[in-house]
Enzyme design. Structure first.
Site, PDB file in Angstrom:
ATOM      1  N   ILE A   1       0.847  -1.200   0.000  1.00 22.89           N
ATOM      2  CA  ILE A   1       0.000   0.000   0.000  1.00 22.89           C
ATOM      3  C   ILE A   1       0.876   1.241   0.000  1.00 22.89           C
ATOM      4  O   ILE A   1       1.670   1.443   0.904  1.00 22.89           O
ATOM      5  CB  ILE A   1      -0.915   0.035   1.238  1.00 22.89           C
ATOM      6  CG1 ILE A   1      -1.910  -1.120   1.187  1.00 22.89           C
ATOM      7  CG2 ILE A   1      -1.659   1.366   1.305  1.00 22.89           C
ATOM      8  CD1 ILE A   1      -2.883  -1.138   2.329  1.00 22.89           C
ATOM      9  N   HIS A   2       0.765   2.068  -1.023  1.00 22.91           N
ATOM     10  CA  HIS A   2       1.449   3.363  -0.993  1.00 22.91           C
ATOM     11  C   HIS A   2       0.678   4.341  -1.872  1.00 22.91           C
ATOM     12  O   HIS A   2      -0.438   4.049  -2.296  1.00 22.91           O
ATOM     13  CB  HIS A   2       2.923   3.233  -1.388  1.00 22.91           C
ATOM     14  CG  HIS A   2       3.159   2.808  -2.790  1.00 22.91           C
ATOM     15  ND1 HIS A   2       3.751   3.608  -3.722  1.00 22.91           N
ATOM     16  CD2 HIS A   2       2.840   1.665  -3.417  1.00 22.91           C
ATOM     17  CE1 HIS A   2       3.804   2.951  -4.874  1.00 22.91           C
ATOM     18  NE2 HIS A   2       3.267   1.775  -4.715  1.00 22.91           N
ATOM     19  N   GLY A   3       1.263   5.500  -2.112  1.00 21.69           N
ATOM     20  CA  GLY A   3       0.538   6.587  -2.759  1.00 21.69           C
ATOM     21  C   GLY A   3      -0.090   6.238  -4.098  1.00 21.69           C
ATOM     22  O   GLY A   3      -1.234   6.598  -4.371  1.00 21.69           O
TER      23      GLY A   3
END
Lengths: 232, 252, 157
Positions: free
Chosen positions: C13-15
């Site tokens: 999960i990241h930007g």
């Protein structure tokens, strides 16, 4: 003219550094860049007018991870220089304004490619740094980082020179060719560009949740301005 | 060995602004991170060049997060290095900690700074620029940077308190809720901006078009653009299309 | 189908996932399949903070994906499945979770890896996995955000 370009290049270099390499205090935003570049070329207000529109256009393209958004700083350098030059000679009418905004997309896309190139060159610097460190050079990290910063800065200056030169020459040669009277249809596209910017900001919020608020505000402000104009 | 002196911490704080100074595709912010933490490492491994270089190589591994949120990791990494230097911790724990947190912090930072605060500040700046250009610039810079610099500093301070303090800070700062609020304000401001623009358009077209018609067209255009953005059409592509239409109009 | 995107991304999960893929796919559930993460409460709690409200996050082991997915399907949610490596993606496929495209986000650099796209580097095993997936009829697309054109591999049929 030479001094103007030099001043713009120094300022542009700083702005490009702010964009990725250092600080990120939003000096690189089009509103700031176009206004200051506009002021350097003789008209702050004209630059700001273009800058305010460019400010919102590409907001939806977030600089997440390795994904590089269009270079709105470069578009603003071009737009600010062109608008200021045009306003001092032929005036910034809706036709010119539209042309500047639409042509600035070329700079934004070109700047993106240049940015990618700089980051590739940085890869070599990083490799060299690791090699130097292996050899026991304790200052290698500092030198490597400074090399990266310098590269970003120099590239920013070169791009600024290029884009402002493009803006000034376009305002001199191209914009004079289409007079304001004969191209009302062309100028009719003008409102679409800031509306695209508004949609860009709106798209950053969660639109399924915020759309009633967005359209309600839009309607209220429109009605209020209509009422105000009717009053005076 | 005592605490890291204030002089060194200040140096690290100033250096972290250059975190992305050598951003590259392979290691991303690796060189910037190593550069930022270097004064602290020099302080801890004074007179132990071998260990210093080993520590430095640890921090030249791949690293990428949001530049403003990186201070949390930076601070906590310094604390971890302290215990490693004293032989109390396993050096591998630092890498695990950095890698484990960088994705989440990247997401938090990207959503808050790029996806909420920047759009909000930009829209406010663009609206204020209608009043006066300088007012627009001041609004933009102030709205963004008050929050940006505060969070950067608080994150660094919290990180310097150690891992638990860093995680506690992230929970208590309530960035998630703030993100939603800023996004809502951004939507309101962009709505106001669109309202002003469509009103100007109605004025520009004079009496030829009924005002309500112009408004409806503007609202429809915004709706169309949002749908296009959701379908991953870039603003550049829309502008290119308009440019082609413009050239065709001028060609006649 | 409840699975709107299957993605291999070393940062999970990241930007890029939260700000571009979630709005683009209209997903309301993120399923993170990673064996190391499930047991690490600190990291999962921070990751949960990274996800906007209204999006349901589930962490599970790679072998549990199928069961968790049928649960998600029952609730009628649209899910993005995230895993960290090709190996995990292949295992998920072999355990009976069918998908026709596999998105590659970020696989970061290490010495000896081959560059496929900016921020995507393959090892020898990764190439084999792509080959294997193509054989199974899965199209592999390297694409960090939906705005990019991307590079595609396979399927070879």
């Amino acid at each position: 003219m030479l001094w103007e370009f030099l001043l713009a290049a120094v300022f542009g270099g700083i702005c490009y550094l702010d964009r990725t390499a250092a600080f990120q205090v939003m000096l690189h935003r089009p509103l700031v860049v176009a206004s200051v570049v506009g002021a350097i070329f003789g008209n702050l207000a004209a630059g700001a007018q273009v800058g305010a529109v460019l400010e919102l256009l590409y907001i939806v393209r977030l600089p997440v991870g390795a994904s590089i958004p269009p270079d709105d700083t470069g578009a603003a350098v071009f737009g600010g220089a062109a608008a200021a030059t045009a306003s001092s000679s032929i005036g910034l009418d809706p036709g010119n304004f539209t042309a500047i905004l639409l042509l600035s997309v070329l700079c934004a896309e070109f700047g993106k490619v240049a940015d990618r190139f700089v980051r590739r060159m940085n890869g070599r610097i990083a490799h060299l740094t690791v090699d130097m460190l292996e050899k026991g050079d304790s200052l290698a990290v500092e030198h490597g980082l400074m090399a990266g910063i310098t590269l970003f800065g120099v590239f920013g200056m070169v791009l600024t020179l290029f884009f402002s030169g493009l803006g000034v020459s376009m305002a001199g040669f191209l914009l004079t060719r289409f007079g304001p009277e004969s191209h009302i249809q062309f100028a009719a596209m003008l409102p679409l560009v800031p509306l695209l910017g508004a949609a860009s900001v709106f798209s950053c919020s969660r639109t399924d949740r915020t759309s009633p608020v967005f359209y309600l505000t839009m309607g209220c402000v429109f009605a209020a301005m209509f009422f105000f104009r009717w009053l005076v | 060995m005592g605490e890291i002196p204030l002089r060194v911490r200040r140096k690290v704080w100033l250096r972290q602004f250059l975190l992305q100074g050598c951003w590259n595709y392979e290691g991303m912010q690796n060189l910037g991170f190593a550069y930022s933490i270097l004064p602290a490492l020099r302080d801890r491994y004074e007179g132990r060049p071998e260990e210093l270089s080993r520590a430095l190589k640890r921090h030249l591994e791949y690293f990428n997060t949001h530049p403003a949120m990186a201070t949390v990791i930076l601070g906590a990494a310094i604390r971890l290095e302290e215990s490693v230097a004293e032989g109390k911790a396993d050096p591998r724990a630092i890498g695990t900690f950095k890698v484990g947190l960088m994705g989440s912090l990247g997401a938090i930072g990207d959503s808050y700074f790029w996806g909420a605060l920047k759009p909000m500040a930009s829209a406010a700046g663009a609206i204020m620029a209608f009043v006066h250009p300088l007012l627009g610039i001041v609004t933009l810079l102030a709205l963004y940077n008050i929050s940006h610099l505060t969070l950067r500093f608080q994150g660094f301070a919290a990180g310097m308190g150690g891992e638990e303090s860093a995680v506690r800070f992230l929970k208590e700062a309530g960035i998630n809720r703030r993100t939603e609020d800023r996004k809502m304000i951004a939507a309101i401001l962009s709505g106001a901006y669109a309202g002003v623009v469509s009103s100007q358009a109605a004025h520009m077209f004079g009496g030829a078009w009924p005002e309500l018609g112009v408004f409806l067209i503007a609202a429809l255009a915004v709706h169309l653009f949002t749908v296009l953005f959701r379908k991953a059409v870039s603003p550049s592509e829309v502008l290119f299309l308009l440019l082609i239409v413009g050239v065709l109009i001028l060609w006649q | 189908m409840s699975l709107v995107l299957v993605r291999v991304d070393c940062r999970l999960i990241h930007g890029q996932v939260v700000e571009t893929w979630v709005p683009h796919t209209g997903a309301n559930c993120l399923l993170v399949a990673n064996d190391d993460l499930v047991t690490n409460e600190v990291l999962t709690s921070v990751m949960e903070m990274a996800v906007p409200p209204g999006i349901h996050v589930v962490f599970c082991r790679v072998e549990e994906v199928r069961g968790v997915l049928s649960e998600i399907e029952r609730k009628g949610e649209k899910a993005i499945l995230l895993c960290a490596t090709f190996g995990d993606a292949l295992e998920i496929f072999h355990r009976g979770v069918r998908f026709s495209t596999l998105n590659i986000g970020n696989l970061h650099y290490a010495a000896g890896k081959v560059e496929i796209a900016p921020s995507v580097y393959f090892t020898r095993e990764d190439f084999e996995a792509v080959h294997c997936l193509s054989h199974l009829g899965v199209a592999v697309t390297v694409k960090a955000t939906p705005f990019e054109a991307g590079t595609s591999f396979g399927p070879d049929r």
